[in-house]
Design an enzyme around this catalytic site. Sequence first.
Site, PDB file in Angstrom:
ATOM      1  N   GLU A 102       0.841  -1.204   0.000  1.00 21.11           N
ATOM      2  CA  GLU A 102       0.000   0.000   0.000  1.00 21.11           C
ATOM      3  C   GLU A 102       0.871   1.247   0.000  1.00 21.11           C
ATOM      4  OE1 GLU A 102      -2.509   1.525  -0.586  1.00 21.11           O
ATOM      5  OE2 GLU A 102      -4.326   0.839   0.384  1.00 21.11           O
ATOM      6  N   ASP A 106      -4.425   5.475   5.999  1.00 21.31           N
ATOM      7  CA  ASP A 106      -4.953   6.708   6.586  1.00 21.31           C
ATOM      8  C   ASP A 106      -5.935   6.316   7.703  1.00 21.31           C
ATOM      9  OD1 ASP A 106      -5.562   9.422   6.835  1.00 21.31           O
ATOM     10  OD2 ASP A 106      -7.013   9.402   5.216  1.00 21.31           O
TER      11      ASP A 106
HETATM   12  P1  5GP Z   1      -7.854   4.673   4.221  1.00 21.26           P
HETATM   13  O1  5GP Z   1      -8.893   3.687   3.770  1.00 21.26           O
HETATM   14  O2  5GP Z   1      -6.737   4.078   5.020  1.00 21.26           O
HETATM   15  O3  5GP Z   1      -8.496   5.846   4.933  1.00 21.26           O
HETATM   16  O4  5GP Z   1      -7.308   5.349   2.911  1.00 21.26           O
HETATM   17  C1  5GP Z   1      -6.326   4.814   2.145  1.00 21.26           C
HETATM   18  C2  5GP Z   1      -6.282   5.488   0.786  1.00 21.26           C
HETATM   19  O5  5GP Z   1      -6.644   6.885   0.835  1.00 21.26           O
HETATM   20  C3  5GP Z   1      -4.849   5.478   0.286  1.00 21.26           C
HETATM   21  O6  5GP Z   1      -4.558   4.267  -0.394  1.00 21.26           O
HETATM   22  C4  5GP Z   1      -4.811   6.718  -0.585  1.00 21.26           C
HETATM   23  O7  5GP Z   1      -5.251   6.394  -1.882  1.00 21.26           O
HETATM   24  C5  5GP Z   1      -5.790   7.687   0.044  1.00 21.26           C
HETATM   25  N1  5GP Z   1      -5.083   8.660   0.912  1.00 21.26           N
HETATM   26  C6  5GP Z   1      -5.111   8.725   2.259  1.00 21.26           C
HETATM   27  N2  5GP Z   1      -4.349   9.739   2.735  1.00 21.26           N
HETATM   28  C7  5GP Z   1      -3.806  10.332   1.638  1.00 21.26           C
HETATM   29  C8  5GP Z   1      -2.894  11.448   1.475  1.00 21.26           C
HETATM   30  O8  5GP Z   1      -2.427  12.112   2.407  1.00 21.26           O
HETATM   31  N3  5GP Z   1      -2.554  11.767   0.188  1.00 21.26           N
HETATM   32  C9  5GP Z   1      -3.042  11.091  -0.884  1.00 21.26           C
HETATM   33  N4  5GP Z   1      -2.628  11.499  -2.084  1.00 21.26           N
HETATM   34  N5  5GP Z   1      -3.889  10.026  -0.774  1.00 21.26           N
HETATM   35  C10 5GP Z   1      -4.264   9.660   0.485  1.00 21.26           C
END
Ligand code: 5GP
Length: 179
Positions: A102, A106
């Site tokens: 990954e 986040d």
């Molecule tokens: P989660 O499901 O863990 O909240 O989100 C994961 C996905 O959100 C990551 O694979 C990515 O695509 C997007 N994402 C989360 N934080 C960021 C960030 O700070 N910058 C960018 N460009 N994408 C993020």
Amino acid sequence: MGRIKLHDKEFDIYLSEETIQQKVRDLAAAINKDYADKHPLFIAILNGSFMFAADLFKHLTIPAEISFIKLASYKGMKSSGQVITAIGLDVELHGRDVIIVEDIVDTGKTLHNFLPKLQHHQPASLRIASLLNKPEATQFPLDIAYTGFVIPDKFVVGYGLDYDGLGRNLKEIYQLAGA
Ligand code: 5GP
């Protein structure tokens, strides 16, 4: 180049190319050691992880395979829960040592929803390698075996990560300015 502009927003340099590359080499070394007698299958989650996955893979010295998938989420017809499906998952996972690659964890929601689907295929083992982790944003705790950088809860771009389509080509990682 300390500050860049993508669309309407400005970003400041946060991790240099050299810092990222050193970390990727360290992660690969740890995986080479842990999987010395194994033949793992890497599953890289597109789009964001393509650059990390490519660099990590170059530094592996063990026999290893890689497959790229895309995750699509939609609301199920009956439940209000988010359903995650994998597009392009065409490899047999049963009995394999699987490492998910990954770009960033986040909230943890994406992998939290997706991991049970992979477990269903009964891999021999299942671990996560994430270049970035934002623990302050975590809502769905995950066991991340290989973490590159623990970062604050600020939006980042570069090295595969985008802001509305731009920034994936950058060799460095940038943080939203003034955030
Ligand atoms: P989660 O499901 O863990 O909240 O989100 C994961 C996905 O959100 C990551 O694979 C990515 O695509 C997007 N994402 C989360 N934080 C960021 C960030 O700070 N910058 C960018 N460009 N994408 C993020």
